[in-house]
Design a protein around this motif. Structure first.
Motif, PDB file in Angstrom:
ATOM      1  N   VAL A  50       0.841  -1.208   0.000  1.00  0.00           N
ATOM      2  CA  VAL A  50       0.000   0.000   0.000  1.00  0.00           C
ATOM      3  C   VAL A  50       0.875   1.257   0.000  1.00  0.00           C
ATOM      4  O   VAL A  50       0.607   2.206  -0.743  1.00  0.00           O
ATOM      5  CB  VAL A  50      -0.958  -0.011   1.208  1.00  0.00           C
ATOM      6  CG1 VAL A  50      -1.616   1.337   1.404  1.00  0.00           C
ATOM      7  CG2 VAL A  50      -2.013  -1.095   1.033  1.00  0.00           C
ATOM      8  N   LEU A  51       1.927   1.264   0.809  1.00  0.00           N
ATOM      9  CA  LEU A  51       2.821   2.417   0.841  1.00  0.00           C
ATOM     10  C   LEU A  51       3.515   2.630  -0.502  1.00  0.00           C
ATOM     11  O   LEU A  51       3.622   3.770  -0.980  1.00  0.00           O
ATOM     12  CB  LEU A  51       3.858   2.256   1.950  1.00  0.00           C
ATOM     13  CG  LEU A  51       3.337   2.447   3.375  1.00  0.00           C
ATOM     14  CD1 LEU A  51       4.443   2.136   4.371  1.00  0.00           C
ATOM     15  CD2 LEU A  51       2.822   3.847   3.561  1.00  0.00           C
ATOM     16  N   CYS A  52       3.994   1.563  -1.121  1.00  0.00           N
ATOM     17  CA  CYS A  52       4.634   1.691  -2.426  1.00  0.00           C
ATOM     18  C   CYS A  52       3.652   2.207  -3.472  1.00  0.00           C
ATOM     19  O   CYS A  52       3.996   3.045  -4.306  1.00  0.00           O
ATOM     20  CB  CYS A  52       5.217   0.353  -2.868  1.00  0.00           C
ATOM     21  SG  CYS A  52       6.659  -0.150  -1.922  1.00  0.00           S
ATOM     22  N   THR A  53       2.429   1.727  -3.418  1.00  0.00           N
ATOM     23  CA  THR A  53       1.403   2.197  -4.350  1.00  0.00           C
ATOM     24  C   THR A  53       1.133   3.680  -4.157  1.00  0.00           C
ATOM     25  O   THR A  53       1.013   4.437  -5.123  1.00  0.00           O
ATOM     26  CB  THR A  53       0.108   1.389  -4.165  1.00  0.00           C
ATOM     27  OG1 THR A  53       0.399   0.000  -4.298  1.00  0.00           O
ATOM     28  CG2 THR A  53      -0.948   1.803  -5.173  1.00  0.00           C
ATOM     29  N   MET A  54       1.065   4.117  -2.905  1.00  0.00           N
ATOM     30  CA  MET A  54       0.830   5.535  -2.621  1.00  0.00           C
ATOM     31  C   MET A  54       1.999   6.388  -3.115  1.00  0.00           C
ATOM     32  O   MET A  54       1.794   7.457  -3.683  1.00  0.00           O
ATOM     33  CB  MET A  54       0.625   5.749  -1.116  1.00  0.00           C
ATOM     34  CG  MET A  54      -0.630   5.107  -0.573  1.00  0.00           C
ATOM     35  SD  MET A  54      -2.108   5.868  -1.222  1.00  0.00           S
ATOM     36  CE  MET A  54      -2.062   7.399  -0.355  1.00  0.00           C
ATOM     37  N   ILE A  55       3.211   5.916  -2.916  1.00  0.00           N
ATOM     38  CA  ILE A  55       4.383   6.672  -3.364  1.00  0.00           C
ATOM     39  C   ILE A  55       4.398   6.784  -4.877  1.00  0.00           C
ATOM     40  O   ILE A  55       4.629   7.863  -5.433  1.00  0.00           O
ATOM     41  CB  ILE A  55       5.679   6.004  -2.841  1.00  0.00           C
ATOM     42  CG1 ILE A  55       5.803   6.225  -1.327  1.00  0.00           C
ATOM     43  CG2 ILE A  55       6.905   6.544  -3.558  1.00  0.00           C
ATOM     44  CD1 ILE A  55       6.911   5.440  -0.678  1.00  0.00           C
ATOM     45  N   VAL A  56       4.121   5.692  -5.556  1.00  0.00           N
ATOM     46  CA  VAL A  56       4.095   5.718  -7.020  1.00  0.00           C
ATOM     47  C   VAL A  56       2.966   6.622  -7.515  1.00  0.00           C
ATOM     48  O   VAL A  56       3.127   7.379  -8.469  1.00  0.00           O
ATOM     49  CB  VAL A  56       3.959   4.279  -7.590  1.00  0.00           C
ATOM     50  CG1 VAL A  56       3.639   4.291  -9.066  1.00  0.00           C
ATOM     51  CG2 VAL A  56       5.232   3.503  -7.323  1.00  0.00           C
ATOM     52  N   ALA A  57       1.824   6.560  -6.851  1.00  0.00           N
ATOM     53  CA  ALA A  57       0.681   7.369  -7.276  1.00  0.00           C
ATOM     54  C   ALA A  57       0.933   8.861  -7.047  1.00  0.00           C
ATOM     55  O   ALA A  57       0.451   9.693  -7.812  1.00  0.00           O
ATOM     56  CB  ALA A  57      -0.574   6.927  -6.528  1.00  0.00           C
ATOM     57  N   LEU A  58       1.696   9.220  -6.031  1.00  0.00           N
ATOM     58  CA  LEU A  58       1.929  10.624  -5.711  1.00  0.00           C
ATOM     59  C   LEU A  58       3.213  11.187  -6.323  1.00  0.00           C
ATOM     60  O   LEU A  58       3.428  12.400  -6.277  1.00  0.00           O
ATOM     61  CB  LEU A  58       1.969  10.818  -4.197  1.00  0.00           C
ATOM     62  CG  LEU A  58       0.643  10.588  -3.483  1.00  0.00           C
ATOM     63  CD1 LEU A  58       0.835  10.702  -1.981  1.00  0.00           C
ATOM     64  CD2 LEU A  58      -0.415  11.549  -3.967  1.00  0.00           C
ATOM     65  N   ALA A  59       4.049  10.360  -6.910  1.00  0.00           N
ATOM     66  CA  ALA A  59       5.338  10.836  -7.426  1.00  0.00           C
ATOM     67  C   ALA A  59       5.155  11.816  -8.578  1.00  0.00           C
ATOM     68  O   ALA A  59       5.752  12.896  -8.574  1.00  0.00           O
ATOM     69  CB  ALA A  59       6.198   9.649  -7.869  1.00  0.00           C
ATOM     70  N   TYR A  60       4.350  11.491  -9.556  1.00  0.00           N
ATOM     71  CA  TYR A  60       4.177  12.373 -10.718  1.00  0.00           C
ATOM     72  C   TYR A  60       3.514  13.699 -10.332  1.00  0.00           C
ATOM     73  O   TYR A  60       4.007  14.759 -10.734  1.00  0.00           O
ATOM     74  CB  TYR A  60       3.386  11.655 -11.808  1.00  0.00           C
ATOM     75  CG  TYR A  60       3.218  12.481 -13.039  1.00  0.00           C
ATOM     76  CD1 TYR A  60       4.286  12.686 -13.907  1.00  0.00           C
ATOM     77  CD2 TYR A  60       2.007  13.093 -13.335  1.00  0.00           C
ATOM     78  CE1 TYR A  60       4.148  13.459 -15.032  1.00  0.00           C
ATOM     79  CE2 TYR A  60       1.858  13.869 -14.464  1.00  0.00           C
ATOM     80  CZ  TYR A  60       2.928  14.052 -15.310  1.00  0.00           C
ATOM     81  OH  TYR A  60       2.783  14.823 -16.420  1.00  0.00           O
ATOM     82  N   PRO A  61       2.429  13.699  -9.566  1.00  0.00           N
ATOM     83  CA  PRO A  61       1.853  14.994  -9.174  1.00  0.00           C
ATOM     84  C   PRO A  61       2.808  15.852  -8.346  1.00  0.00           C
ATOM     85  O   PRO A  61       2.823  17.082  -8.504  1.00  0.00           O
ATOM     86  CB  PRO A  61       0.615  14.617  -8.354  1.00  0.00           C
ATOM     87  CG  PRO A  61       0.254  13.255  -8.798  1.00  0.00           C
ATOM     88  CD  PRO A  61       1.548  12.595  -9.178  1.00  0.00           C
ATOM     89  N   MET A  62       3.621  15.230  -7.516  1.00  0.00           N
ATOM     90  CA  MET A  62       4.574  16.012  -6.723  1.00  0.00           C
ATOM     91  C   MET A  62       5.645  16.617  -7.627  1.00  0.00           C
ATOM     92  O   MET A  62       6.047  17.762  -7.436  1.00  0.00           O
ATOM     93  CB  MET A  62       5.230  15.134  -5.650  1.00  0.00           C
ATOM     94  CG  MET A  62       4.323  14.818  -4.496  1.00  0.00           C
ATOM     95  SD  MET A  62       3.690  16.283  -3.673  1.00  0.00           S
ATOM     96  CE  MET A  62       5.168  16.943  -2.979  1.00  0.00           C
ATOM     97  N   ARG A  63       6.087  15.877  -8.623  1.00  0.00           N
ATOM     98  CA  ARG A  63       7.075  16.406  -9.553  1.00  0.00           C
ATOM     99  C   ARG A  63       6.483  17.573 -10.335  1.00  0.00           C
ATOM    100  O   ARG A  63       7.137  18.598 -10.527  1.00  0.00           O
ATOM    101  CB  ARG A  63       7.536  15.306 -10.506  1.00  0.00           C
ATOM    102  CG  ARG A  63       8.691  15.747 -11.398  1.00  0.00           C
ATOM    103  CD  ARG A  63       9.184  14.646 -12.268  1.00  0.00           C
ATOM    104  NE  ARG A  63       8.155  14.369 -13.254  1.00  0.00           N
ATOM    105  CZ  ARG A  63       8.212  13.401 -14.140  1.00  0.00           C
ATOM    106  NH1 ARG A  63       9.240  12.593 -14.136  1.00  0.00           N
ATOM    107  NH2 ARG A  63       7.250  13.210 -15.002  1.00  0.00           N
TER     108      ARG A  63
END
Length: 158
Positions: A50-63
């Protein structure tokens, strides 16, 4: 039967029974621990997933957010520079409105003199040497002069 009762109460028999009971307790506790460990490991794996999924999901918007913030900062910097340039141009326009400043600039840039004044022009001695060197250019072919002009222009940029 008396022999059996006697074996049942003997120290060796009691110790053997006690050892078997203890071994059974240890085995039961180990199987319970293993069951708990496997269940806890599954939970940990699910949490990590779940944490990895959240990180992957939030990486592009944060960039995108960070790059947009940089663009905003650049635009604000450009706006400030443009505002300063506008102020400089307003000051220059106000100075040109003054007749004394305009007269000073006309004298300096166009070498005008007022009636009754004598104007002097100081010639640079290096410029006189260069003009003598250019006199020889009249006797050369035109394409040599063009090429030399290109070389001089290239050298002046450096």
């Amino acid at each position: 039967m008396a022999v059996r009762d006697r074996d049942r109460f003997s120290t060796a028999t009691r110790l053997r029974l006690l050892g078997e009971q203890t071994a059974a307790r240890v085995y039961r506790s180990q199987t319970k621990r293993q069951a708990r460990r496997s269940r806890l490991t599954g939970r940990a794996a699910l949490l990590a997933l779940v944490l990895c999924t959240m990180i992957v999901a939030l990486a592009y918007p944060m960039r995108q957010y960070v790059s947009q913030r940089e663009q905003i900062a650049d635009l604000q910097r450009q706006r400030e520079q443009a505002r300063e340039r506008v102020e400089q141009l307003r000051d220059l326009k106000a100075r040109w409105q003054d007749d004394a400043y305009a007269e000073q600039q006309i004298r300096r840039r166009l070498h005008y003199v007022m009636p009754g004044e004598t104007g002097y022009v100081v010639v640079d001695p290096n410029a006189a040497r260069q003009s003598r060197a250019d006199l020889g250019a009249a006797h050369r072919p035109w394409y040599t002069n063009v090429w030399e002009g290109v070389d001089k222009a290239d050298a002046s940029e450096q």
